[in-house]
Design a protein around this motif. Structure first.
Motif, PDB file in Angstrom:
ATOM      1  N   ALA A 386       0.825  -1.086   0.098  1.00  0.00           N
ATOM      2  CA  ALA A 386      -0.045   0.073  -0.035  1.00  0.00           C
ATOM      3  C   ALA A 386       0.819   1.216  -0.079  1.00  0.00           C
ATOM      4  O   ALA A 386       0.682   2.226  -0.740  1.00  0.00           O
ATOM      5  N   GLN A 387       1.956   1.246   0.618  1.00  0.00           N
ATOM      6  CA  GLN A 387       2.940   2.486   0.774  1.00  0.00           C
ATOM      7  C   GLN A 387       3.362   2.769  -0.617  1.00  0.00           C
ATOM      8  O   GLN A 387       3.622   3.939  -1.086  1.00  0.00           O
ATOM      9  N   ALA A 393       0.911   6.455  -6.800  1.00  0.00           N
ATOM     10  CA  ALA A 393      -0.497   7.461  -7.034  1.00  0.00           C
ATOM     11  C   ALA A 393      -0.045   8.997  -7.151  1.00  0.00           C
ATOM     12  O   ALA A 393      -0.471   9.777  -8.093  1.00  0.00           O
ATOM     13  N   GLU A 394       0.826   9.465  -6.081  1.00  0.00           N
ATOM     14  CA  GLU A 394       1.376  10.829  -5.947  1.00  0.00           C
ATOM     15  C   GLU A 394       2.069  11.224  -7.294  1.00  0.00           C
ATOM     16  O   GLU A 394       1.742  12.202  -7.676  1.00  0.00           O
ATOM     17  N   ALA A 417      -6.340   9.895 -12.000  1.00  0.00           N
ATOM     18  CA  ALA A 417      -5.101   9.780 -10.980  1.00  0.00           C
ATOM     19  C   ALA A 417      -5.187  10.166  -9.629  1.00  0.00           C
ATOM     20  O   ALA A 417      -4.771   9.659  -8.769  1.00  0.00           O
ATOM     21  N   GLN A 418      -6.201  11.256  -9.368  1.00  0.00           N
ATOM     22  CA  GLN A 418      -6.426  11.724  -8.094  1.00  0.00           C
ATOM     23  C   GLN A 418      -7.336  10.713  -7.337  1.00  0.00           C
ATOM     24  O   GLN A 418      -7.291  10.499  -6.002  1.00  0.00           O
ATOM     25  N   ALA A 419      -8.166  10.016  -7.952  1.00  0.00           N
ATOM     26  CA  ALA A 419      -9.229   8.879  -7.359  1.00  0.00           C
ATOM     27  C   ALA A 419      -8.119   7.735  -6.855  1.00  0.00           C
ATOM     28  O   ALA A 419      -8.498   7.214  -5.980  1.00  0.00           O
ATOM     29  N   ALA A 420      -7.399   7.301  -7.922  1.00  0.00           N
ATOM     30  CA  ALA A 420      -6.214   6.357  -7.529  1.00  0.00           C
ATOM     31  C   ALA A 420      -5.591   6.858  -6.581  1.00  0.00           C
ATOM     32  O   ALA A 420      -5.181   5.987  -5.479  1.00  0.00           O
ATOM     33  N   LEU A 421      -5.198   7.973  -6.211  1.00  0.00           N
ATOM     34  CA  LEU A 421      -4.366   8.427  -4.994  1.00  0.00           C
ATOM     35  C   LEU A 421      -5.291   8.339  -3.755  1.00  0.00           C
ATOM     36  O   LEU A 421      -4.526   7.860  -2.583  1.00  0.00           O
ATOM     37  N   VAL A 422      -6.545   8.551  -3.690  1.00  0.00           N
ATOM     38  CA  VAL A 422      -7.205   8.470  -2.634  1.00  0.00           C
ATOM     39  C   VAL A 422      -7.435   7.008  -2.003  1.00  0.00           C
ATOM     40  O   VAL A 422      -7.440   6.728  -0.855  1.00  0.00           O
ATOM     41  N   VAL A 423      -7.777   6.337  -3.075  1.00  0.00           N
ATOM     42  CA  VAL A 423      -7.831   4.748  -2.730  1.00  0.00           C
ATOM     43  C   VAL A 423      -6.469   4.267  -2.095  1.00  0.00           C
ATOM     44  O   VAL A 423      -6.486   3.398  -1.407  1.00  0.00           O
ATOM     45  N   ALA A 424      -5.254   4.698  -2.835  1.00  0.00           N
ATOM     46  CA  ALA A 424      -4.130   4.197  -2.216  1.00  0.00           C
ATOM     47  C   ALA A 424      -3.906   4.651  -0.899  1.00  0.00           C
ATOM     48  O   ALA A 424      -3.365   3.883   0.099  1.00  0.00           O
ATOM     49  N   THR A 426      -6.072   5.589   1.550  1.00  0.00           N
ATOM     50  CA  THR A 426      -7.108   4.669   2.284  1.00  0.00           C
ATOM     51  C   THR A 426      -6.640   3.297   2.557  1.00  0.00           C
ATOM     52  O   THR A 426      -6.748   2.879   3.615  1.00  0.00           O
ATOM     53  N   ASN A 427      -6.127   2.661   1.676  1.00  0.00           N
ATOM     54  CA  ASN A 427      -5.709   1.489   1.769  1.00  0.00           C
ATOM     55  C   ASN A 427      -4.365   1.328   2.451  1.00  0.00           C
ATOM     56  O   ASN A 427      -4.266   0.351   3.492  1.00  0.00           O
ATOM     57  N   ALA A 428      -3.522   2.403   2.457  1.00  0.00           N
ATOM     58  CA  ALA A 428      -2.437   2.412   3.280  1.00  0.00           C
ATOM     59  C   ALA A 428      -2.792   2.680   4.697  1.00  0.00           C
ATOM     60  O   ALA A 428      -2.164   1.981   5.572  1.00  0.00           O
ATOM     61  N   THR A 429      -3.675   3.528   4.946  1.00  0.00           N
ATOM     62  CA  THR A 429      -4.212   3.953   6.437  1.00  0.00           C
ATOM     63  C   THR A 429      -4.898   2.531   6.859  1.00  0.00           C
ATOM     64  O   THR A 429      -4.661   2.093   8.048  1.00  0.00           O
TER      65      THR A 429
END
Length: 448
Positions: A386-387, A393-394, A417-424, A426-429
């Motif tokens: 996830a990290q 994604a960033e 790209a922004q949607a994928a960043l939010v998902v990533a 969220t998954n990392a958290t």
């Protein structure tokens, strides 16, 4: 004429004569976070607390733990009651009496003459059980085993309550972190709205890009509101688990569950089977069942008791006429109609039930340790993945926004790209706090 030159000329003419279209869009409002008004007197300080501190507060204030403690206290009282049968018992009685004797041989004018006597009578009796073939002793031992089981249950309840508090703590921390993720997403979506507006004002962007940017911003605001509500709900759940007023503000320290030394599954299972209170509790119940067989077998055995007493009577001095008495009593139920046989059968069945429950408890402990270890290993693997996804994604967002500013890509690529960043993010958290919860669960499974 070259067709390409002709098309270029028409395009330039249209751009100079047609002003950019500005869609009629309203600014997306960001609702404030829902809050709960705190009580006048809070039960904990406003200082940040760790998961261990939350667990200690929960154990101290949990009504469930308090109920289990009182169950153990009641079991201790029953042990004292059963022990009383082995100790000497003493009773003292005293009474003031009046005795009127009628002398039928003496009459006066046809009436009987009566004489009145009065006095005080006292007695002191001591009773001691001499022999009952360990019936009373087995009753006391069985009660002691039940008391030990109740004490083990306190440890079990405290461990379960501490785990629930830690899980609620990390859930609240996780949801709080997700609020930050969604707040950052709202800021990014707002920046993308500004970018789309700037390109539209310069005549380089399309009106559809601005519409899409505002739609994305509205969705981000809605997601932020949902995240805030989830954080508030989890805070209430944590307060309830800790046994405090749900309105009490709770500040979380930025801490994580300590990592235990890595051990193989066989070692963890061995430790759990030697330390889990459920295992010791099951052993106590087996011991109680064994004593129950002895109790059942001695139901029809004779019992011998010794009692000694002192009685005295006098009109003014109760000890003037003292007498002593010693009694040896043998009690033997010759026939009980099969009552003892039935009790022995029931006691043996109870022992087999306790032994089966012990085996089931052992299997449950092994399953808890195994599942907790697998859960921890899986969560740790997800963290690294996830990290890495967050970093990718960033970088994707940075590149897509740069290409969009240069007019090389459409706005859809920025949005994706922004949607994928939010998902990533969220998954990392979720992965980070899943590790915390898995570590706490494994620690409880091993009874560390």
């Amino acid at each position: 004429m070259n067709p390409l030159i002709f098309l270029a000329a028409i395009s330039a003419c249209l751009q100079t004569q047609t002003p950019p279209i500005k869609p009629n869009l309203q600014e997306v409002p960001i609702p404030p976070a829902i809050t709960l008004e705190g009580p006048e007197k809070v039960e904990i300080s406003n200082a940040p607390i760790t998961a261990d501190e939350a667990a200690r507060i929960a154990v101290a204030k949990s009504p469930v733990v308090e109920g289990v403690r009182q169950d153990a206290n009641a079991a201790a009282g029953r042990t004292r009651q059963s022990r009383a049968g082995l100790n000497p018992s003493m009773s003292l009685s005293s009474a003031a009496t009046q005795l009127k004797a009628i002398d039928e041989s003496a009459t006066t004018s046809g009436n009987r003459v009566g004489s009145l006597t009065q006095g005080i009578q006292s007695s002191l009796t001591v009773r001691l059980l001499v022999l009952d073939f360990n019936h009373a002793r087995d009753l006391m031992r069985q009660a002691t085993s039940f008391e030990d089981s109740a004490i083990r249950n306190i440890t079990r309840a405290e461990s379960d309550t501490a785990l629930l508090a830690k899980l609620a703590f990390y859930t609240f921390a996780q949801n709080t972190q997700l609020v930050l993720v969604n707040e950052a997403n709202v800021k990014s979506r707002q920046a993308q709205v500004d970018l789309a507006q700037a390109r539209l004002d310069s005549g380089l962007g399309a009106p559809a890009d601005l519409v899409q940017a505002n739609t994305n911003l509205a969705d981000a605001v809605q997601s932020l509101n949902i995240a805030r509500n989830a954080a508030l709900t989890s805070r209430i759940s944590l307060a309830q688990t800790m046994g405090i007023d749900p309105r009490t503000p709770i500040n979380l320290a930025d801490t994580h569950e300590a990592q235990a030394a890595e051990q193989p599954l066989s070692k963890l299972v061995e430790t759990a089977l030697s330390q889990r209170p459920e295992i010791h509790q099951a052993d106590d119940l087996i011991a109680a069942a064994k004593y129950g067989i002895g109790i059942a077998r001695t139901t029809d055995r004779p019992s011998l008791s010794l009692s000694a007493g002192l009685s005295a009577r006098g009109e003014e001095d109760p000890f003037r006429g003292a007498t002593g008495l010693a009694t040896l009593t043998l009690s033997w139920p010759i026939s009980d109609g099969g009552l003892t046989t039935g009790r022995v059968q029931e006691a043996k069945a109870n022992l087999r039930i306790a032994q089966a429950a012990r085996r089931q408890t052992e299997l449950t402990v092994i399953q808890d340790v195994s599942a907790s270890l697998v859960q921890l290993q899986s969560a740790q693997q997800r963290v690294g993945i996830a990290q890495a996804e967050v970093k990718n994604a960033e970088e994707s967002v940075r590149l897509s926004e740069g290409r969009y500013q240069a007019g090389l890509v459409t706005f859809i690529e920025v949005t994706a790209a922004q949607a994928a960043l939010v998902v990533a993010q969220t998954n990392a958290t979720n992965a980070v706090f899943a590790v915390d919860q898995a570590r706490a669960t494994l620690r409880r499974a091993v009874a560390d």
